[in-house]
Design a protein around this motif. Structure first.
Motif, short mmCIF file in Angstrom:
data_model
loop_
_atom_site.label_atom_id
_atom_site.label_comp_id
_atom_site.label_asym_id
_atom_site.label_seq_id
_atom_site.Cartn_x
_atom_site.Cartn_y
_atom_site.Cartn_z
N LEU A 283 -33.23 -34.73 -91.61
CA LEU A 283 -34.20 -35.48 -92.41
C LEU A 283 -35.62 -34.97 -92.18
CD1 LEU A 283 -33.00 -39.19 -92.14
CD2 LEU A 283 -32.78 -37.63 -94.09
N ALA A 284 -35.85 -34.32 -91.05
CA ALA A 284 -37.19 -33.81 -90.75
C ALA A 284 -37.65 -32.81 -91.80
CB ALA A 284 -37.21 -33.16 -89.36
N VAL A 285 -36.70 -32.12 -92.43
CA VAL A 285 -37.02 -31.16 -93.49
C VAL A 285 -36.65 -31.71 -94.87
CG1 VAL A 285 -36.52 -28.86 -94.43
CG2 VAL A 285 -36.81 -29.17 -91.96
N ILE A 286 -35.48 -32.34 -94.96
CA ILE A 286 -34.99 -32.81 -96.25
C ILE A 286 -35.91 -33.88 -96.84
CG2 ILE A 286 -33.12 -34.03 -97.41
CD1 ILE A 286 -32.47 -31.16 -96.75
N MET A 287 -36.36 -34.82 -96.02
CA MET A 287 -37.17 -35.91 -96.55
C MET A 287 -38.48 -35.41 -97.16
SD MET A 287 -39.81 -38.16 -96.07
CE MET A 287 -40.19 -39.70 -96.87
#
Length: 282
Positions: free
Chosen positions: A248-252
């Motif tokens: 999620l650190a990149v996807i969000m």
């Protein structure tokens, strides 16, 4: 602090645009634009990695805290429902990312401090739609608890049998289908009212009712494309939650930036009679 207005030229409309509200219209998109929106979002992420990773890290930390709290209170069965419910609140979390993409679009500096302008612009209206999203989230949580109670005779499965009871028991298929239908219905409603409304509230001086009406109109006009876009968001978010939510650190932030470009592709503001507002910060 003072407010100034900034106007930037809009793209040429892709199709005839009717039923404008405050001069704001909805373009008709005939083909899937998910790839181009994600590509534009990735460019913004690469230009502002510190901002994106900061918001992404916040989501990861918040996810850990939620999971820890439900395990400590003896409610591990809520892990999957709350993971799905994250999608209902994500558009609100992404307000700072919308502001970042907005500033990049206008050729302005973008820092983590600047991104917070998104929350300070139209605070009452953004807060109002935040309350609406929270109510949907709470409703989904209650529905999930009720489903567990109905399908498991008034009790909820303990941690040691949770996976088996949820996916492999006699009633698992009926339980999952029912939950998916109810959760999907709520998700579609939330997506329809928020897909462009929150970016619009960040971008223009409009009220929440107007923003929601425009958002629902955009969904109705482009529902096939936008259902596909919602599926892309859901799949990428699910992938981001694998491996302790580190993804999620990149996807969000990627999805946050991309959602801004989806808004700019769908909504035509070339004739808007409400100005783009910018709050200057030191």
């Amino acid at each position: 602090m003072t407010d100034t207005t900034i106007e930037t030229p809009d793209k040429t409309p892709d199709a005839a645009i009717e039923n404008r509200i405050h001069g704001i219209g909805v373009r008709e998109i005939s083909t899937d634009q998910s790839g181009s929106w994600l590509e534009a979002g990735w460019r913004d992420f690469k230009r502002t990695p510190a901002i994106g990773l900061s918001y992404g890290a916040f989501c990861v930390l918040a996810g850990w805290l939620v999971v820890l709290s439900i395990f400590r209170t003896g409610q591990p069965y809520l892990t999957l429902p709350l993971a799905a419910g994250f999608m209902l609140l994500a558009p609100l979390v992404a307000v700072g990312l919308y502001e970042t993409s907005r500033r990049l679009e206008m050729g302005e500096n973008a820092t983590l401090w600047h991104s917070l302008n998104g929350f300070r612009r139209n605070p009452g209206q953004i807060g109002a739609i935040g309350v609406v999203l929270m109510l949907f989230f709470l409703a989904w949580t209650r529905i999930a608890m009720l489903l567990f109670a109905l399908f498991y005779n008034g009790t909820v499965p303990s941690l040691d049998v949770l996976v088996w009871e949820t996916f492999f028991s006699r009633d698992a298929i009926t339980f999952l289908i029912t939950g998916s239908i109810l959760g999907g219905a709520l998700a579609i409603i939330v997506f329809a009212i928020s897909v462009v409304s929150i970016p619009l509230l960040v971008d223009r001086d409009v009220d929440v009712i107007t923003a929601v009406i425009i958002s629902v109109s955009a969904f109705k006009k482009n529902w096939k494309v936008l259902i596909g876009w919602a599926a892309v968001i859901a799949i990428l978010s699910a992938c981001g939650m694998i491996a302790f939510m580190f993804g999620l650190a990149v996807i969000m932030p990627l999805l946050g930036y991309s959602s801004w470009h989806a808004y700019r592709g769908i909504i035509d503001t070339s004739q808007a009679d409400v100005a783009r507002l910018r709050r200057q910060v030191p």
